[in-house]
Design an enzyme around this catalytic site. Sequence first.
Site, PDB file in Angstrom:
ATOM      1  N   ALA A   1     -11.167  25.971   8.864  1.00 52.57           N
ATOM      2  CA  ALA A   1     -11.627  25.428   7.588  1.00 52.57           C
ATOM      3  C   ALA A   1     -12.226  26.522   6.719  1.00 52.57           C
ATOM      4  O   ALA A   1     -12.188  26.446   5.480  1.00 52.57           O
ATOM      5  CB  ALA A   1     -12.659  24.328   7.839  1.00 52.57           C
ATOM      6  N   GLU A   2     -12.754  27.563   7.365  1.00 53.88           N
ATOM      7  CA  GLU A   2     -13.380  28.644   6.607  1.00 53.88           C
ATOM      8  C   GLU A   2     -12.337  29.545   5.961  1.00 53.88           C
ATOM      9  O   GLU A   2     -12.412  29.862   4.767  1.00 53.88           O
ATOM     10  CB  GLU A   2     -14.281  29.468   7.533  1.00 53.88           C
ATOM     11  CG  GLU A   2     -15.012  30.594   6.815  1.00 53.88           C
ATOM     12  CD  GLU A   2     -15.905  31.387   7.755  1.00 53.88           C
ATOM     13  OE1 GLU A   2     -16.509  32.355   7.300  1.00 53.88           O
ATOM     14  OE2 GLU A   2     -15.977  31.024   8.946  1.00 53.88           O
TER      15      GLU A   2
ATOM     16  N   ASP B   1       0.860  -1.172   0.000  1.00 55.71           N
ATOM     17  CA  ASP B   1       0.000   0.000   0.000  1.00 55.71           C
ATOM     18  C   ASP B   1       0.902   1.230   0.000  1.00 55.71           C
ATOM     19  O   ASP B   1       2.032   1.174   0.484  1.00 55.71           O
ATOM     20  CB  ASP B   1      -0.895  -0.018   1.239  1.00 55.71           C
ATOM     21  CG  ASP B   1      -1.919   1.087   1.199  1.00 55.71           C
ATOM     22  OD1 ASP B   1      -2.306   1.492   0.100  1.00 55.71           O
ATOM     23  OD2 ASP B   1      -2.312   1.561   2.281  1.00 55.71           O
TER      24      ASP B   1
ATOM     25  N   LYS C   1       0.099  31.821   5.954  1.00 55.12           N
ATOM     26  CA  LYS C   1       0.416  30.613   5.180  1.00 55.12           C
ATOM     27  C   LYS C   1      -0.886  29.861   4.958  1.00 55.12           C
ATOM     28  O   LYS C   1      -1.660  29.664   5.899  1.00 55.12           O
ATOM     29  CB  LYS C   1       1.398  29.728   5.973  1.00 55.12           C
ATOM     30  CG  LYS C   1       1.676  28.365   5.351  1.00 55.12           C
ATOM     31  CD  LYS C   1       2.562  27.517   6.279  1.00 55.12           C
ATOM     32  CE  LYS C   1       1.791  27.077   7.525  1.00 55.12           C
ATOM     33  NZ  LYS C   1       2.594  26.220   8.416  1.00 55.12           N
TER      34      LYS C   1
ATOM     35  N   SER D   1      -3.344  30.140   8.204  1.00 54.01           N
ATOM     36  CA  SER D   1      -2.943  30.397   9.587  1.00 54.01           C
ATOM     37  C   SER D   1      -1.752  31.331   9.563  1.00 54.01           C
ATOM     38  O   SER D   1      -1.215  31.643   8.490  1.00 54.01           O
ATOM     39  CB  SER D   1      -2.575  29.086  10.290  1.00 54.01           C
ATOM     40  OG  SER D   1      -1.479  28.463   9.640  1.00 54.01           O
TER      41      SER D   1
ATOM     42  N   PHE E   1      -5.411  27.948  12.229  1.00 50.93           N
ATOM     43  CA  PHE E   1      -6.025  27.533  10.968  1.00 50.93           C
ATOM     44  C   PHE E   1      -7.506  27.238  11.187  1.00 50.93           C
ATOM     45  O   PHE E   1      -7.887  26.639  12.193  1.00 50.93           O
ATOM     46  CB  PHE E   1      -5.332  26.279  10.435  1.00 50.93           C
ATOM     47  CG  PHE E   1      -5.956  25.724   9.179  1.00 50.93           C
ATOM     48  CD1 PHE E   1      -5.584  26.205   7.937  1.00 50.93           C
ATOM     49  CD2 PHE E   1      -6.930  24.729   9.251  1.00 50.93           C
ATOM     50  CE1 PHE E   1      -6.168  25.703   6.776  1.00 50.93           C
ATOM     51  CE2 PHE E   1      -7.515  24.234   8.096  1.00 50.93           C
ATOM     52  CZ  PHE E   1      -7.133  24.724   6.850  1.00 50.93           C
TER      53      PHE E   1
END
Length: 674
Positions: free
Chosen positions: A374-375, A304, A390, A379, A372
């Site tokens: 998600a919206e 894998d 960044k 950060s 950071f």
Amino acid sequence: MNNEYKRRFGLPILFHAFIESMLKLNPRQLMRNPVLFVLEMAALLVLLMTVFPSYFGTGQQVGLNAIVCMILLFTILFANFAEALAEGRGKAHADSLIKARKELTAKQILADGSYRNLAATQLVKGDIVLVESGGLIPGDGMIIEGIAAIDESSITGESAVIVKQANTDLSSVTGGTTVVSDWIKVKMTADPGNSFLDRMISLIEGTKRQKAPNEIALSTLLVVFTLIFLIVVVTIYPLAAYVGIQLDVSTLIILFVCLIPTTIGGLLSAIGISGIDRVTRFNILAMSGKAVEMAGDINTVILDKTGTVTFGHRMASEFVVVSGAPIEELVEVAVITSLFDATIEGNSVLELAKQQPVFSGLRTYQGEVVPFTAEERMSGLNFNGTFFRKGAVNAISSYVTQRGGDIPTDLLEKSDAISRLGGTPLAVSRDHKIVGLIHLKDTIKPGMRERLEALRAMGIKTVMCTGDNPLTAATIAREAGIDAFFAESKPEDKLRIVREEQALGKLVAMTGDGTNDAPALAQADVGMAMNSGTNAAKEAANMVDLDSDPTKIIEVISIGKQLLITRGVVTTFSIANDFSKYFAIIPAMFSGSLPQFQTLNIMGLQSPTSAMLSALIFNAVIIPLLIPLALKGVNYKPIGANQLLFRNLMIYGVGGVIFPFIGIKAIDLLLNII
């Protein structure tokens, strides 16, 4: 001498092996090994000739027969000792595991943060325990907090400690091992009765070793050799009588014993048993010796990508400047935006920066940390009125545009280039200026390319299965040196790949950890499941890696090949010995009646009797001399088959011819001194 060495090779284990070798003289047990059974029958015949010489005609040398009988008995004992020692090491291992299981206690962490002490057998899967310096880990589990040096010698036999910590490839721990320093919090991954200790004890005590196909084939070959030499020796007697040469029965027995493959016959079982022991030292639980030996014949390895070939985390691999911005500025801003980023990604940026010639060192920045989200998808840090950021390219682009900045003309081109390579571009900005990009990619594990090249040197094809897109898969395969890859693979694809390789007459090895891997693991000739994986995967496989390191399949294959090569070189050495024995026994048999045979006495042996006894004694003592080689195995290097064959023929073939000349001559001189 450490305690582990004493446990496996100390006086108690040697004494136990000696007692077991005596008990194995029972003909019912020896019948499992036809060569040794025939040898015991020969010893019994010589014993009868010694006790009842009148029944075997006149001229019987009772003293010589008694000596021959003793030598034959010791030959059988030495062969039994080799097998008993290999078995005894496993039993000693089981005894230490039983002791460890009885002594294990746990310091369980309760929901309110308090502790309670209880027996390790009361722990269930999901419980969390604290193990401090000097304490025994109460069961199989994963480190969820902390870092510690762990002594695994009670399991693996290796005295060197291993540093393990949470959220790394080395986070899996085994019950019965010792925390040497610091502390760790461990989450149990096995219920009582399903731990490594329980499975290993059951494996050692409750099952019989299965013979692998190669061992069965070699055993059959040894039986054929024995029958051929029996016919040859029986035929010699009337032929010699026809030409007027009277041969003693004891002389014919000496010839027969020295010609049949007693060496490999005596060490065959020990070589097979030692395979499981060597795999255990890598913290791998093999369900049978057959599985270990099968690994030596593997043609194809299916791996894998995530967690095996790569770390499974996107990490910084390159700083890419845009619009001619200085690399010094890009590295500085990347470091500032990552100082308070505790993720693997953030740490990798700092590590990459340290490798840059322009890196000026880490400094302390006191400012407002921007985490950071998600919206926002970025950060950073606000420091002394400067805003460092960044994040995703489009997010940083929008942020800079809102602050009145311009987008570098080559930003889109360079970010697209990173994406086409299967990587992730992160934009880095200072206030209203984008200073460059950070190339994130799923990094190949250190040394992986070299390890895969070692497999290729063994003649083994490597195949990578991944759910990634073809572009990313192709990039990783090229960098790692994978022979073939299958992108966007589903569970049924893995099973299909295994079956297709087997349909071509190849033996396949595979690693896996999920329920969706179980069908392919069960279909593969060697399936190695991860201890951190599902029960379905572990039950389908014939090996379980307790450290959950899929790359250990390479060690398993090496051990399997080492086992096969060890058996091959001992066989080669044993057969080569016969050539030298001819020059000791044949002149001794016929020189009395046919003086011209004395010209074959190139070793200059003192007398016919001395020559035959020297050959017989050498035939006996060579077995214990080869026991360490049988148990440890021949040093194996991944080189081509032709090179390997040539090397072994030169060392063990030529050596097998020369060494008996020296040994038999030395014994002959010693006998004449005595």
